[in-house]
Every structure is written in structure tokens, then in C-alpha cells.
Design a protein around this motif. Structure first.
Motif, PDB file in Angstrom:
ATOM      1  N   ILE A 126       0.565  -1.343   0.137  1.00 23.12           N
ATOM      2  CA  ILE A 126       0.177   0.304   0.156  1.00 23.12           C
ATOM      3  C   ILE A 126       0.778   1.258  -0.369  1.00 23.12           C
ATOM      4  CG2 ILE A 126      -1.989  -0.600   0.874  1.00 23.12           C
ATOM      5  CD1 ILE A 126      -0.928   0.279   3.286  1.00 23.12           C
ATOM      6  N   ASP A 127       2.154   0.893   0.500  1.00 17.94           N
ATOM      7  CA  ASP A 127       2.738   1.978   0.365  1.00 17.94           C
ATOM      8  C   ASP A 127       3.800   2.120  -0.691  1.00 17.94           C
ATOM      9  OD1 ASP A 127       4.076   0.274   1.398  1.00 17.94           O
ATOM     10  OD2 ASP A 127       4.580   1.615   3.371  1.00 17.94           O
ATOM     11  N   LEU A 128       4.047   1.514  -1.566  1.00 14.87           N
ATOM     12  CA  LEU A 128       5.204   1.033  -2.890  1.00 14.87           C
ATOM     13  C   LEU A 128       4.257   1.319  -4.180  1.00 14.87           C
ATOM     14  CD1 LEU A 128       6.945  -1.509  -1.625  1.00 14.87           C
ATOM     15  CD2 LEU A 128       7.136   1.310  -1.845  1.00 14.87           C
ATOM     16  N   ASP A 129       4.575   1.302  -5.189  1.00 16.99           N
ATOM     17  CA  ASP A 129       4.032   1.628  -6.119  1.00 16.99           C
ATOM     18  C   ASP A 129       4.244   0.060  -7.737  1.00 16.99           C
ATOM     19  OD1 ASP A 129       3.495   4.594  -6.009  1.00 16.99           O
ATOM     20  OD2 ASP A 129       5.089   4.819  -6.637  1.00 16.99           O
ATOM     21  N   LYS A 130       5.205  -0.138  -7.109  1.00 18.05           N
ATOM     22  CA  LYS A 130       5.240  -2.273  -7.778  1.00 18.05           C
ATOM     23  C   LYS A 130       4.471  -2.319  -7.453  1.00 18.05           C
ATOM     24  CE  LYS A 130       8.248  -5.095  -7.762  1.00 18.05           C
ATOM     25  NZ  LYS A 130       9.520  -6.475  -6.822  1.00 18.05           N
ATOM     26  N   ILE A 131       3.820  -2.884  -8.412  1.00 18.22           N
ATOM     27  CA  ILE A 131       2.728  -3.959  -9.246  1.00 18.22           C
ATOM     28  C   ILE A 131       3.556  -5.581  -9.067  1.00 18.22           C
ATOM     29  CG2 ILE A 131       0.598  -4.572 -10.484  1.00 18.22           C
ATOM     30  CD1 ILE A 131       0.405  -1.243 -10.731  1.00 18.22           C
ATOM     31  N   ILE A 132       2.835  -6.148  -8.505  1.00 23.90           N
ATOM     32  CA  ILE A 132       3.339  -7.678  -8.473  1.00 23.90           C
ATOM     33  C   ILE A 132       2.038  -8.772  -9.376  1.00 23.90           C
ATOM     34  CG2 ILE A 132       4.337  -9.655  -7.387  1.00 23.90           C
ATOM     35  CD1 ILE A 132       4.517  -7.908  -4.991  1.00 23.90           C
ATOM     36  N   GLN A 133       2.034  -9.557 -10.620  1.00 29.08           N
ATOM     37  CA  GLN A 133       1.670 -10.150 -10.701  1.00 29.08           C
ATOM     38  C   GLN A 133       1.435 -11.886 -11.097  1.00 29.08           C
ATOM     39  OE1 GLN A 133      -0.347  -7.637 -13.987  1.00 29.08           O
ATOM     40  NE2 GLN A 133       1.251  -8.080 -15.474  1.00 29.08           N
ATOM     41  N   TYR A 134       0.866 -11.978 -10.911  1.00 26.79           N
ATOM     42  CA  TYR A 134       0.871 -14.382 -10.766  1.00 26.79           C
ATOM     43  C   TYR A 134      -0.384 -14.094 -11.926  1.00 26.79           C
ATOM     44  CZ  TYR A 134       3.643 -14.182  -6.694  1.00 26.79           C
ATOM     45  OH  TYR A 134       5.049 -14.314  -5.894  1.00 26.79           O
ATOM     46  N   PHE A 135      -0.229 -14.906 -12.800  1.00 28.83           N
ATOM     47  CA  PHE A 135      -0.868 -15.519 -13.725  1.00 28.83           C
ATOM     48  C   PHE A 135      -1.741 -16.986 -13.360  1.00 28.83           C
ATOM     49  CE2 PHE A 135       1.385 -11.942 -16.010  1.00 28.83           C
ATOM     50  CZ  PHE A 135       0.572 -11.644 -16.318  1.00 28.83           C
ATOM     51  N   VAL A 136      -2.960 -16.608 -13.848  1.00 27.65           N
ATOM     52  CA  VAL A 136      -3.532 -18.123 -12.730  1.00 27.65           C
ATOM     53  C   VAL A 136      -4.306 -18.878 -13.544  1.00 27.65           C
ATOM     54  CG1 VAL A 136      -3.115 -17.220 -10.714  1.00 27.65           C
ATOM     55  CG2 VAL A 136      -5.244 -16.852 -12.141  1.00 27.65           C
ATOM     56  N   SER A 137      -4.716 -20.369 -13.723  1.00 29.83           N
ATOM     57  CA  SER A 137      -5.199 -20.824 -14.859  1.00 29.83           C
ATOM     58  C   SER A 137      -5.903 -22.460 -13.547  1.00 29.83           C
ATOM     59  CB  SER A 137      -4.493 -20.491 -16.089  1.00 29.83           C
ATOM     60  OG  SER A 137      -5.409 -22.045 -16.749  1.00 29.83           O
ATOM     61  N   GLY A 138      -7.796 -22.620 -14.228  1.00 34.50           N
ATOM     62  CA  GLY A 138      -7.896 -23.746 -14.016  1.00 34.50           C
ATOM     63  C   GLY A 138      -7.113 -24.495 -14.455  1.00 34.50           C
ATOM     64  N   ASP A 139      -6.179 -24.545 -15.718  1.00 32.52           N
ATOM     65  CA  ASP A 139      -5.362 -25.672 -16.257  1.00 32.52           C
ATOM     66  C   ASP A 139      -3.887 -26.391 -15.159  1.00 32.52           C
ATOM     67  OD1 ASP A 139      -6.533 -26.108 -18.306  1.00 32.52           O
ATOM     68  OD2 ASP A 139      -5.391 -24.179 -19.803  1.00 32.52           O
ATOM     69  N   LYS A 140      -4.046 -25.353 -14.062  1.00 33.35           N
ATOM     70  CA  LYS A 140      -3.152 -25.255 -13.398  1.00 33.35           C
ATOM     71  C   LYS A 140      -2.838 -24.866 -11.668  1.00 33.35           C
ATOM     72  CE  LYS A 140      -0.738 -21.462 -13.680  1.00 33.35           C
ATOM     73  NZ  LYS A 140       1.109 -20.509 -14.131  1.00 33.35           N
ATOM     74  N   MET A 141      -3.276 -25.719 -11.190  1.00 33.93           N
ATOM     75  CA  MET A 141      -3.999 -25.174  -9.755  1.00 33.93           C
ATOM     76  C   MET A 141      -2.680 -25.637  -9.109  1.00 33.93           C
ATOM     77  SD  MET A 141      -7.210 -27.378  -9.784  1.00 33.93           S
ATOM     78  CE  MET A 141      -7.718 -26.441 -11.029  1.00 33.93           C
ATOM     79  N   GLU A 142      -2.797 -23.411  -8.360  1.00 36.96           N
ATOM     80  CA  GLU A 142      -1.831 -23.010  -8.093  1.00 36.96           C
ATOM     81  C   GLU A 142      -2.240 -22.262  -6.984  1.00 36.96           C
ATOM     82  OE1 GLU A 142       1.631 -19.676  -8.966  1.00 36.96           O
ATOM     83  OE2 GLU A 142      -0.025 -20.757 -10.965  1.00 36.96           O
ATOM     84  N   VAL A 143      -2.015 -22.185  -5.951  1.00 32.44           N
ATOM     85  CA  VAL A 143      -2.257 -21.698  -4.687  1.00 32.44           C
ATOM     86  C   VAL A 143      -2.087 -20.420  -4.803  1.00 32.44           C
ATOM     87  CG1 VAL A 143      -3.412 -21.463  -1.934  1.00 32.44           C
ATOM     88  CG2 VAL A 143      -3.798 -23.975  -3.586  1.00 32.44           C
ATOM     89  N   VAL A 144      -2.325 -18.742  -4.380  1.00 35.03           N
ATOM     90  CA  VAL A 144      -1.977 -17.799  -4.631  1.00 35.03           C
ATOM     91  C   VAL A 144      -1.949 -16.975  -2.860  1.00 35.03           C
ATOM     92  CG1 VAL A 144      -1.173 -16.219  -5.464  1.00 35.03           C
ATOM     93  CG2 VAL A 144      -2.018 -17.336  -6.654  1.00 35.03           C
ATOM     94  N   ASP A 145      -1.368 -17.177  -2.018  1.00 34.69           N
ATOM     95  CA  ASP A 145      -1.957 -16.630  -0.915  1.00 34.69           C
ATOM     96  C   ASP A 145      -1.931 -14.634  -1.257  1.00 34.69           C
ATOM     97  OD1 ASP A 145      -1.798 -18.838   1.048  1.00 34.69           O
ATOM     98  OD2 ASP A 145       0.424 -18.581   0.836  1.00 34.69           O
ATOM     99  N   ILE A 146      -2.917 -14.627  -0.402  1.00 37.24           N
ATOM    100  CA  ILE A 146      -2.746 -12.758  -0.480  1.00 37.24           C
ATOM    101  C   ILE A 146      -2.559 -12.469   0.967  1.00 37.24           C
ATOM    102  CG2 ILE A 146      -4.580 -11.091  -1.175  1.00 37.24           C
ATOM    103  CD1 ILE A 146      -4.764 -13.101  -2.936  1.00 37.24           C
ATOM    104  N   PRO A 147      -1.320 -12.052   1.053  1.00 37.78           N
ATOM    105  CA  PRO A 147      -0.547 -11.084   2.172  1.00 37.78           C
ATOM    106  C   PRO A 147      -1.296 -10.088   3.044  1.00 37.78           C
ATOM    107  CG  PRO A 147       1.259 -11.517   0.444  1.00 37.78           C
ATOM    108  CD  PRO A 147      -0.608 -11.755   0.188  1.00 37.78           C
TER     109      PRO A 147
END
Length: 369
Positions: free
Chosen positions: A311-332
């Protein structure tokens, strides 16, 4: 190994046979009150182990206590002696064998027969004085308060609770079956002259009823009981087995708008909340952050991107997700985040949060990523 089970169609018998077959014990002689009596000779001649589960505890006539609990036991032992079959023999007795009532006296008489039989033949006899046994397939409105409570509460029928402070000692059917199979394999749990199920649950009738009503309410509130409590876990499984067959399912509330939908699936006080989020193509959801609430996202259908920004920075991090790969993304915590559907079909995301949503304390703050 050839196994004879009397009372094969009863509560314990049904469960025992099912698990014996699961464990590849297939040579099972099933004997019940409607079995041709002539088969008893053949079964007793061949058996390598006998589970004597047959008995009566709610007869039409009081005389049936002795006729069934003592009389048939005598017949069984005489038949085994006839063929000089000294295979191990287990009998299902009751803690009421210590009491001065007709049922208890008939059970004690059956025990005494086995003790004498063991002395005469050298047979290994295993006497189990069961407390109250509960679990699936137990007949309601017969001799089990737990079965009756589960059945009636699941059907919105009245129950009778004369004294909620009465303390119950209970054993769960799966624990009973496990112990009986241990006995079959020579690993019975002995305590003096008797054998016992090692796991016993002690609880009041009132607490049992309160739990069962909470199970019924949990379907309306989308919650589940505390599965870390061993008794609650077993009782919940038992309760579900008594659901009317046309009521296995229950509807969930869908919060729908032009972006898609959001559905709360399960809420627990100690393990958080599970929800199903559906996003239409091109839709962005989220753009908020949390102090303490944390989440896990799992896209199971469609494709998209999850974006984060501290919230105090400008840098954006991206995670591309798909139902073709079962991948859990944590939301810190401390990161504003959103999820965008990049595909041309609905994107389905399973979302877990560490706490149920509280409208009074949502811990959710709008901020564009």
C-alpha cells in the motif's frame, strides 16, 4: 479364515461385515434370526473364529431376554462342542450385565455360559461389555438415544429428554469394529476378565442433544463443527447418516451482480471461511487490502491474473493463474490486490479467508492496485 457372525444383520454386525470385506476377509458366514437353522451346524463345523453378536434388548415379551440372550448362546456353544470346534469366540455383552434387571441378568447368564465353556474346552473366550454404541445404521426409536435424537432432529420430529444431566459413556461403531478385528487377529484389548474398546467418550445427554441441534443449524449457517473434537467429529458423521434421502443437499445464497457472483460455502470459527467467486470475462474484482485478514485464492476454471501492490509502494506484482494449473496464491496482509478475468469464459475461484466475514469488523479497505 472362516468367520461366523451371529446377529449379522444387526447394527454392529452390519458395520463389522462391511469392514471385514474392506480388509479382504471374504469367507464370512452370516447368521441372523431369519437364517435357516440347519446352516448353524455347517457354520459351527467350519468356523475359525466366532463373533457372537446376536441378542435382544427390546423384546415384545420379557421372556425373550433369556430365550435369546441365554438360550441361543447355549445352542451356539452346544453346536460348536458337537463338532469339537474350539476356535476363539467373542461375545457381545453389555455394561448392564452388572445391573439387576432382566436384560442385564440375561447378558450375565450368557457371559457365565462362555466362562464355563472356556474352562471345559480351553477355548479362548473374549467377553466385551459394551457401553452405549453409536454410529451409522443404528436403528432409531429402539434402544439407542443417540440414534433416536439424530433421526428425529434431522426430521424436525420431537425428542424426549427427561434428564439432560445424565452422563453417558459411549463407544463409536468404527472404534468397536476396529477393536473386534484386532481381536480376530489376536490383538484384543483385555482388562481383567473382559475385553474392551479402548476409546470411550463420556458426555451428558444434554450436551449430545445440543451438539446435534447445532449440526442441524450448521447447514443453515454454512458452518461445520469443530472437527478437532473427536466426539463431535464422530457424532456429526452419525447425524449425517440419518438425513432424509431427499434432504442431502441444501441451497447456498448467491450474491449476484453484473460482474459475476460470490457464494459463501463454509464458515468456521477456528479455520476460517471458504467461498466460491465467479468473475465474468474482463471483470476485475477486489482492489482492497487487509490489516489481519489473509486469504488463499485457487482458480479452478478459466484464466486470469492476480495483482498486488504494497500500500505504500508503486511496484505492482502479477501472478497469472489458470484452471489448467492448480496453483494456490496467498494474499498477504498489507497488500492491496485484485483479480481479473483474462479469458472469454467465466473464471471460477475458490477463496479461503482465515476468518468468517464480520460486517461489523470487515477489515477490508478500498484501494486501487
Amino acid at each position: 479364515m472362516k468367520i461366523l457372525i451371529t446377529g449379522a444383520k444387526g447394527f454392529i454386525g452390519n458395520n463389522l461385515i462391511a469392514e471385514l470385506k474392506n480388509r479382504k476377509y471374504m469367507d464370512i458366514f452370516e447368521y441372523d434370526r431369519d437364517t435357516d437353522i440347519t446352516l448353524l451346524d455347517e457354520y459351527c463345523k467350519q468356523a475359525d473364529f466366532v463373533f457372537h453378536l446376536a441378542g435382544v434388548n427390546r423384546p415384545k415379551e420379557q421372556s425373550e431376554f433369556m430365550e435369546c440372550n441365554f438360550g441361543f448362546t447355549s445352542t451356539l456353544l452346544d453346536t460348536l462342542k458337537k463338532y469339537k470346534n474350539n476356535c476363539p469366540l467373542m461375545i457381545s455383552s453389555s455394561i448392564q450385565a452388572e445391573l439387576d434387571n432382566l436384560y442385564g441378568k440375561s447378558k450375565k447368564a450368557g457371559e457365565d455360559l462362555l466362562v464355563d465353556y472356556s474352562k471345559e474346552t480351553g477355548t479362548n473366550v473374549l467377553i466385551y461389555r459394551f457401553p452405549n454404541v453409536f454410529g451409522k445404521w443404528c436403528r432409531p426409536n429402539y434402544n439407542s438415544a443417540v440414534a433416536t435424537f439424530c433421526n428425529n432432529i434431522a426430521r424436525d420430529l420431537p425428542i424426549t429428554l427427561n434428564d439432560p444431566s445424565v452422563v453417558m459413556n459411549l463407544v463409536y461403531i468404527d472404534d468397536v469394529v476396529n477393536e473386534l478385528i484386532n481381536a480376530l487377529e489376536g490383538k484384543e484389548n483385555r482388562s481383567g476378565d473382559y475385553c474392551k474398546v479402548p476409546i470411550v467418550h463420556t458426555i451428558t445427554l444434554g450436551e449430545i442433544v445440543e451438539l446435534i441441534y447445532s449440526f442441524k443449524k450448521s447447514r443453515e449457517e454454512r458452518s461445520i463443527p469443530d472437527m478437532s473434537d473427536a466426539f463431535a467429529k464422530k457424532l456429526y458423521s452419525t447425524y449425517l447418516s440419518y438425513l432424509p434421502e431427499d434432504q442431502f443437499s441444501y441451497r447456498l445464497k448467491m450474491n449476484v451482480d453484473n460482474r459475476g457472483s460470490f457464494i459463501e460455502f463454509i464458515k468456521t470459527p477456528d479455520r476460517g471461511q471458504v467461498s466460491v467467486n465467479i468473475s465474468k470475462p474482463g471483470i476485475i474484482k477486489g482492489n482492497h487490502w487487509h490489516h489481519t485478514k489473509n486469504e488463499k485464492f485457487l482458480v479452478v476454471s478459466g484464466e486470469g491474473v492476480i495483482r498486488f501492490r504494497k500500500i505504500d509502494l508503486d511496484k505492482i506484482i502479477q501472478y497469472f493463474v489458470s484452471g489448467d494449473k492448480m496453483e494456490v496464491v496467498d494474499i498477504p496482509t498489507g497488500y492491496t490486490h485484485n483479480i481479473e478475468n483474462l479469458g472469454d469464459t467465466d473464471m471460477v475461484t475458490i477463496m479461503w479467508a482465515n476468518e468468517p466475514f464480520d460486517p461489523e469488523k470487515p477489515d477490508t479497505y478500498y484501494l486501487e492496485v
